[in-house]
Design a protein around this motif. Structure first.
Motif, PDB file in Angstrom:
ATOM      1  N   CYS A   1      41.381 -46.197 122.459  1.00  0.00           N
ATOM      2  CA  CYS A   1      40.002 -45.803 122.173  1.00  0.00           C
ATOM      3  C   CYS A   1      40.039 -44.444 121.489  1.00  0.00           C
ATOM      4  O   CYS A   1      40.604 -43.494 122.046  1.00  0.00           O
ATOM      5  CB  CYS A   1      39.182 -45.718 123.454  1.00  0.00           C
TER       6      CYS A   1
ATOM      7  N   THR B   1      32.774 -43.570 120.400  1.00  0.00           N
ATOM      8  CA  THR B   1      34.134 -44.033 120.642  1.00  0.00           C
ATOM      9  C   THR B   1      34.345 -45.403 120.010  1.00  0.00           C
ATOM     10  O   THR B   1      33.476 -46.276 120.099  1.00  0.00           O
ATOM     11  CB  THR B   1      34.403 -44.130 122.155  1.00  0.00           C
TER      12      THR B   1
ATOM     13  N   THR C   1      30.771 -42.613 124.787  1.00  0.00           N
ATOM     14  CA  THR C   1      31.454 -42.204 126.009  1.00  0.00           C
ATOM     15  C   THR C   1      30.889 -40.860 126.463  1.00  0.00           C
ATOM     16  O   THR C   1      30.660 -39.971 125.638  1.00  0.00           O
ATOM     17  CB  THR C   1      32.964 -42.052 125.765  1.00  0.00           C
TER      18      THR C   1
ATOM     19  N   ASP D   1      41.198 -38.725 122.126  1.00  0.00           N
ATOM     20  CA  ASP D   1      41.469 -40.161 122.207  1.00  0.00           C
ATOM     21  C   ASP D   1      42.077 -40.508 123.561  1.00  0.00           C
ATOM     22  O   ASP D   1      42.701 -39.668 124.209  1.00  0.00           O
ATOM     23  CB  ASP D   1      42.442 -40.565 121.097  1.00  0.00           C
TER      24      ASP D   1
ATOM     25  N   VAL E   1      38.162 -41.178 119.213  1.00  0.00           N
ATOM     26  CA  VAL E   1      36.915 -40.459 118.927  1.00  0.00           C
ATOM     27  C   VAL E   1      36.534 -40.776 117.493  1.00  0.00           C
ATOM     28  O   VAL E   1      37.314 -40.546 116.557  1.00  0.00           O
ATOM     29  CB  VAL E   1      37.109 -38.941 119.118  1.00  0.00           C
TER      30      VAL E   1
END
Length: 450
Positions: A182, A53, A70, A167, A184
């Motif tokens: 944040c 992430t 994550t 995301d 991917v």
């Protein structure tokens, strides 16, 4: 007092820094799952997955982007839906990419997460998910606890549908309103959940017609039909009430599902003709009976006269009280049921034969300024009344989704003698998603009587 102001500013700046650091981590607690919640989810092929992430903090934080791992999982409330069903999706971050990087403790209930769940396989697109503004205090340099986000989507295709974490964004409301997206790093993230959707059962639209309604024993009658399964073997057979007679033939449907057969009728007991797929009669894969009369040509005894009369068979027809239904309005941001009553439909069956009838409906997507509301969002609760003295008694269809595949509004069974007058209707309800764009939406409900 002037010497105290720089200290006050540093404390306020530290508070802002602490809040944005929590958002940067992408892992502040939004809504820790309730105790036992994981045990109430219905899942299939569920697994927690790890994915890289990349989180970008607000510029005011003065902190560089954070690249970490994550851990998350996707759960659903229905792992075996039908096309048209609504599935609730929960996206839970079980291990955030980072913890609180500062010594300052962070207060409770300052974070609101939103995100996306990626769909793949039989259905593409994404599901928007969101969590409540709720989190426990996070100590300085402490580990961020899990948080969850939920959303819904409508199943539009049968088959295996995969769900992957996507995301997400953390919005913080502590001194300042700040966002930390944040993403991917290498999308898509691994699949965390797989569900298997099955087709929504549709209405039977098969139909047959006879070239003539009567004939002498040994005469041939032309039987035509439509909407059968392409290239399927079709049995065409005489009926006397609910029983089949000796008059029978088998043909193959065309590549378009059309039927064309020639049936020789010898049995004087034959009062109708049916056609069906498979080894035996099945109301879901058959059509008819279409009324047929065998004219008895047995010679008369000497010195007698045969007196003939007739009751003319009529038609199967329907009329409706109107062609527009205004459903109730719903509020933007709330959504919910947009409800109303279907215009009454009067069915008159004056054929006088053994065949019952079926009244089905299917609906298009509802289109408007915000795009469309899926046809699977329309459901109904049918009703049907029979006029006194009618040979048949109508039955209302099952309450549930109408959708593009269709559903039964009302019907009468086959019998020795059928017919009568009937009034069908329904309470209809469109499940409007909460944040559908304001404006007028319209779909077309088509009724078919067979």
């Amino acid at each position: 007092m002037a010497s105290l102001r720089p200290t006050t500013r540093r404390r306020r700046w530290a508070a802002v820094l602490g809040a944005t650091a929590l958002a940067v981590s992408g892992g502040g607690l939004l809504a820790a799952p309730a105790a036992g919640a994981a045990h109430t989810q219905v899942t299939a092929s569920q697994a927690a997955v790890d994915f890289p992430t990349h989180c970008i903090p607000p510029p005011i934080a003065g902190i560089p982007p954070i690249d970490g791992t994550t851990t998350a999982e996707i759960t659903v409330d229905n792992a075996a839906p039908k096309v048209g069903d609504t599935v609730t999706v929960t996206y839970t971050v079980t291990k955030p990419a980072a913890g609180n990087p500062v010594d300052l403790a962070l207060p409770a209930d300052i974070m609101t997460p939103t995100g996306k769940v990626a769909l793949g396989g039989a259905q593409s697109g994404s599901v928007t998910v969101a969590g409540p503004k709720k989190n426990p205090p996070v100590p300085g340099k402490g580990t961020f606890p899990p948080f969850s986000m939920t959303g819904t989507f409508t199943v539009s295709a049968p088959g295996s549908i995969t769900l992957s974490p996507g995301d997400y964004n953390i919005h913080t409301s502590y001194i300042m309103e700040l966002d930390t997206p944040c993403t991917v790093t290498n999308p898509p993230a691994p699949v965390s959940q797989t569900i298997v959707a099955t087709p929504q059962p549709g209405a039977n639209e098969r139909s047959i017609q006879l070239g003539t309604a009567s004939g002498k024993p040994g005469d041939k009658v032309t039987v035509t039909g439509a909407k059968f399964t392409p290239n399927a073997d079709i049995t065409v057979v005489g009926r006397s009430g609910a029983a089949e007679t000796a008059d029978r033939t088998t043909v193959k449907a065309s590549a378009t599902g059309a039927l064309s057969a020639s049936l020789t009728v010898n049995d004087k007991a034959t009062t109708g003709v049916v056609a069906y797929e498979g080894a035996a009669w099945n109301a879901d894969k058959g059509a008819g009976p279409a009324a047929y009369t065998v004219i008895d040509d047995t010679p008369l005894p000497a010195n007698s006269q045969k007196l003939n009369s007739a009751v003319a068979a009529g038609a199967l027809s329907m009329t409706q009280a109107g062609d527009t239904v205004q459903l109730t309005s719903v509020d933007f941001g709330k959504g919910g049921a947009s409800a109303g009553d279907l215009n009454a439909v009067t069915v008159k069956d004056f054929r006088g034969g053994p065949a019952g009838w079926s009244l089905t409906g299917k609906v298009t997507d509802f289109t408007g300024p915000g795009g469309k509301i899926d046809a699977g969002k329309l459901s109904w609760t049918p009703s049907c009344t029979t006029k006194a003295g009618s040979p048949s008694t109508c039955a209302a269809g099952t309450a549930g989704v109408v959708g593009g595949a269709g559903a039964t509004l009302a019907s009468t069974p086959n019998g020795t003698l059928t017919g009568g007058e009937f009034t069908a209707g329904a309470k209809v309800s469109l499940d409007v998603p909460a944040f559908t764009a304001p404006g007028a939406y319209a779909g077309v409900l088509t009724l078919t009587l067979t």
